[in-house]
Design a protein around this motif. Structure first.
Motif, PDB file in Angstrom:
ATOM      1  N   GLY A   1       1.821   2.152 -10.849  1.00  0.00           N
ATOM      2  CA  GLY A   1       1.970   0.806 -11.393  1.00  0.00           C
ATOM      3  C   GLY A   1       2.711  -0.136 -10.478  1.00  0.00           C
ATOM      4  O   GLY A   1       2.560  -1.360 -10.579  1.00  0.00           O
ATOM      5  N   ALA A   2       3.536   0.399  -9.555  1.00  0.00           N
ATOM      6  CA  ALA A   2       4.317  -0.454  -8.650  1.00  0.00           C
ATOM      7  C   ALA A   2       3.613  -0.721  -7.335  1.00  0.00           C
ATOM      8  O   ALA A   2       4.077  -1.546  -6.544  1.00  0.00           O
ATOM      9  N   ALA A   3       2.497  -0.044  -7.069  1.00  0.00           N
ATOM     10  CA  ALA A   3       1.803  -0.188  -5.790  1.00  0.00           C
ATOM     11  C   ALA A   3       0.596  -1.093  -5.934  1.00  0.00           C
ATOM     12  O   ALA A   3      -0.032  -1.172  -6.992  1.00  0.00           O
ATOM     13  N   GLY A   4       0.246  -1.776  -4.840  1.00  0.00           N
ATOM     14  CA  GLY A   4      -0.959  -2.588  -4.841  1.00  0.00           C
ATOM     15  C   GLY A   4      -2.199  -1.733  -4.691  1.00  0.00           C
ATOM     16  O   GLY A   4      -3.248  -2.020  -5.279  1.00  0.00           O
ATOM     17  N   SER A   5      -2.112  -0.665  -3.911  1.00  0.00           N
ATOM     18  CA  SER A   5      -3.197   0.296  -3.717  1.00  0.00           C
ATOM     19  C   SER A   5      -2.585   1.600  -3.240  1.00  0.00           C
ATOM     20  O   SER A   5      -1.453   1.637  -2.748  1.00  0.00           O
TER      21      SER A   5
ATOM     22  N   GLU B   1       2.586  -4.626   3.891  1.00  0.00           N
ATOM     23  CA  GLU B   1       3.645  -3.683   3.573  1.00  0.00           C
ATOM     24  C   GLU B   1       3.017  -2.315   3.292  1.00  0.00           C
ATOM     25  O   GLU B   1       2.083  -2.199   2.491  1.00  0.00           O
ATOM     26  N   LEU B   2       3.542  -1.297   3.969  1.00  0.00           N
ATOM     27  CA  LEU B   2       3.051   0.063   3.778  1.00  0.00           C
ATOM     28  C   LEU B   2       4.235   0.976   3.493  1.00  0.00           C
ATOM     29  O   LEU B   2       5.177   1.052   4.291  1.00  0.00           O
ATOM     30  N   VAL B   3       4.196   1.661   2.353  1.00  0.00           N
ATOM     31  CA  VAL B   3       5.219   2.656   2.008  1.00  0.00           C
ATOM     32  C   VAL B   3       4.614   4.031   2.297  1.00  0.00           C
ATOM     33  O   VAL B   3       3.669   4.444   1.625  1.00  0.00           O
ATOM     34  N   TRP B   4       5.172   4.710   3.293  1.00  0.00           N
ATOM     35  CA  TRP B   4       4.649   6.005   3.755  1.00  0.00           C
ATOM     36  C   TRP B   4       5.482   7.099   3.078  1.00  0.00           C
ATOM     37  O   TRP B   4       6.622   7.345   3.423  1.00  0.00           O
ATOM     38  N   TYR B   5       4.892   7.776   2.131  1.00  0.00           N
ATOM     39  CA  TYR B   5       5.625   8.709   1.270  1.00  0.00           C
ATOM     40  C   TYR B   5       5.207  10.157   1.593  1.00  0.00           C
ATOM     41  O   TYR B   5       4.075  10.557   1.330  1.00  0.00           O
TER      42      TYR B   5
ATOM     43  N   THR C   1       0.856  -1.192   0.000  1.00  0.00           N
ATOM     44  CA  THR C   1       0.000   0.000   0.000  1.00  0.00           C
ATOM     45  C   THR C   1       0.888   1.237   0.000  1.00  0.00           C
ATOM     46  O   THR C   1       1.833   1.334   0.797  1.00  0.00           O
ATOM     47  N   LEU C   2       0.600   2.165  -0.882  1.00  0.00           N
ATOM     48  CA  LEU C   2       1.347   3.424  -0.942  1.00  0.00           C
ATOM     49  C   LEU C   2       0.500   4.524  -0.322  1.00  0.00           C
ATOM     50  O   LEU C   2      -0.587   4.846  -0.811  1.00  0.00           O
ATOM     51  N   PHE C   3       0.992   5.093   0.779  1.00  0.00           N
ATOM     52  CA  PHE C   3       0.310   6.190   1.453  1.00  0.00           C
ATOM     53  C   PHE C   3       1.035   7.478   1.094  1.00  0.00           C
ATOM     54  O   PHE C   3       2.224   7.630   1.371  1.00  0.00           O
TER      55      PHE C   3
END
Length: 402
Positions: free
Chosen positions: A122-126, A236-240, A103-105
């Motif tokens: 395109g690289a993130a699940g949501s 998995e969470l990517v916090w951007y 997940t991309l936040f």
């Protein structure tokens, strides 16, 4: 030295009239202390202002400020979600590629490049996007339009989305209008929504209120349930949180890059010429030298010249005040008064000694204002008579030096 003594004082060969460094330093002690005190105050205020804030951007997962989001990040990690905080699109892409279906936040900031954000989809699940700007919406969700603020009140979910239904009620600030297959939750006035879900290859959820994730408001209403449900959908969470690294490649030219090549050398030349001119025109070859005047001006002539200037400008009171100052100083000396005694004390003591009315003596020494030249001469004579009377009473033998 008497009033009429016009001889120049003798100065030794080693006497220096120019103030020495120690003298100047002693005179400047007050200003040095004040400057140091001012710097101390600035330092204390700056430290106090900085103590209350870490300077982190809003919704930073490592910030414990009310605007930070450390509470949500720590709860997610406690529930088994791996939170990876990044501050640039390159780092976000690397984290997404290594994490897999993550997940991309994204926290929208002035540094966020909409085109680079579209490349991350395109690289993130949501994707969960907070308070996006108009350019970001145009890039990622053209069917969603900004519809204004709802005031930050709590609003019921009223939709079929499971995550929003579990939250039941959440803070709604910025709202959106939707078209097409987009689903809205937390409606305001029927056609505006605080949370929007955009279907697609990479599902996108838009949350209009940062307060849902912020430390200071995450416990309000069902904000915590909504935040954890959106961000904990995968392990998995990517916090951007976009930072300055995102604008380095497209940064505007610096002043140095915009300045023509001849400007800096010209400014340096002007600076050197200014310094040289200051040294040339401001130089001194040594201390000032005292020389005797070519002529000797008698004190009577100086007094007469000043009196004519007073007469020409009708400065009667100024002339009388000059006479009064000298008379009061001499009377105070005759009466053996302290050098700190003011004119009122001298007037009272003179009246007590002479037996005159205190009002009369005070009028002569202080209060009377001459309206004409005749009154000025009369008051001058009265001063002379009063001083002579006090001199006689304090030294009947007449031996006191005048």
């Amino acid at each position: 030295m008497s009033m009429t003594d016009t001889r120049a004082p003798e100065i030794g060969e080693d006497a220096v009239i120019t103030p020495r460094f120690r003298t100047r330093l002693r005179r400047a002690v007050f200003w040095i202390v004040m400057a140091a005190f001012g710097l101390l105050v600035v330092a204390v205020v700056s430290s106090m202002a900085g103590a209350g804030s870490t300077g982190a951007p809003p919704l930073d997962p490592t910030s414990a400020d009310p605007e930070g989001a450390k509470a949500v990040a720590e709860v997610l990690e406690a529930e088994g979600v791996t939170v990876t905080a990044v501050a640039s699109a390159d780092d976000a892409l690397g984290a997404l590629e290594s994490a897999g279906d993550a997940t991309l936040f994204v926290v929208d900031t002035p540094y966020l490049d909409p085109s680079r954000l579209a490349g991350l989809a395109g690289a993130a699940g949501s994707i969960v996007l907070v308070d996006p700007s108009f350019p970001v919406l145009q890039e990622l969700a053209p069917d969603v339009r900004i519809a204004g603020s709802a005031g930050g009140d709590g609003v019921d979910a009223e939709c079929s989305d499971p995550t929003s239904e579990r939250a039941e009620r959440a803070t709604v600030d910025n709202t959106y209008r939707i078209d097409g297959d987009v689903e809205g939750c937390f409606p305001v006035d029927g056609d505006r929504f605080g949370v929007v879900s955009v279907p697609g290859a990479t599902p996108l959820t838009i949350v209009g209120s940062p307060a849902v994730f912020a430390n200071g408001s995450v416990t309000n209403y069902g904000n915590a349930a909504l935040a954890l449900g959106l961000l904990g959908a995968s392990d998995e969470l990517v916090w951007y949180v976009p930072g300055l690294a995102d604008v380095e490649a497209d940064a505007p030219p610096t002043i140095g890059e915009l300045t023509p090549g001849w400007v800096v050398p010209s400014l340096l030349l002007v600076l050197l010429a200014t310094v040289a001119a200051g040294v040339w025109r401001g130089r001194r070859f040594g201390p000032l030298v005292v020389e005797p005047l070519p002529v000797t001006v008698r004190a009577g002539e100086t007094m007469e010249g000043r009196a004519r200037l007073y007469q020409r400008t009708s400065a009667r009171l100024r002339a009388l005040d000059s006479l009064r100052i000298g008379a009061i100083e001499r009377i105070a000396s005759l009466l053996a008064l302290s050098r700190h005694a003011d004119a009122g004390d001298v007037s009272a003591a003179a009246a007590a000694l002479t037996g005159r009315s205190p009002n009369e003596v005070r009028s002569i020494l202080i209060d009377a204002v001459p309206r004409s030249d005749a009154e000025l001469v009369g008051l001058s004579d009265a001063l002379t008579i009063l001083e002579a009377q006090i001199r006689t009473l304090t030294d009947p033998t007449g031996r006191r030096a005048r």
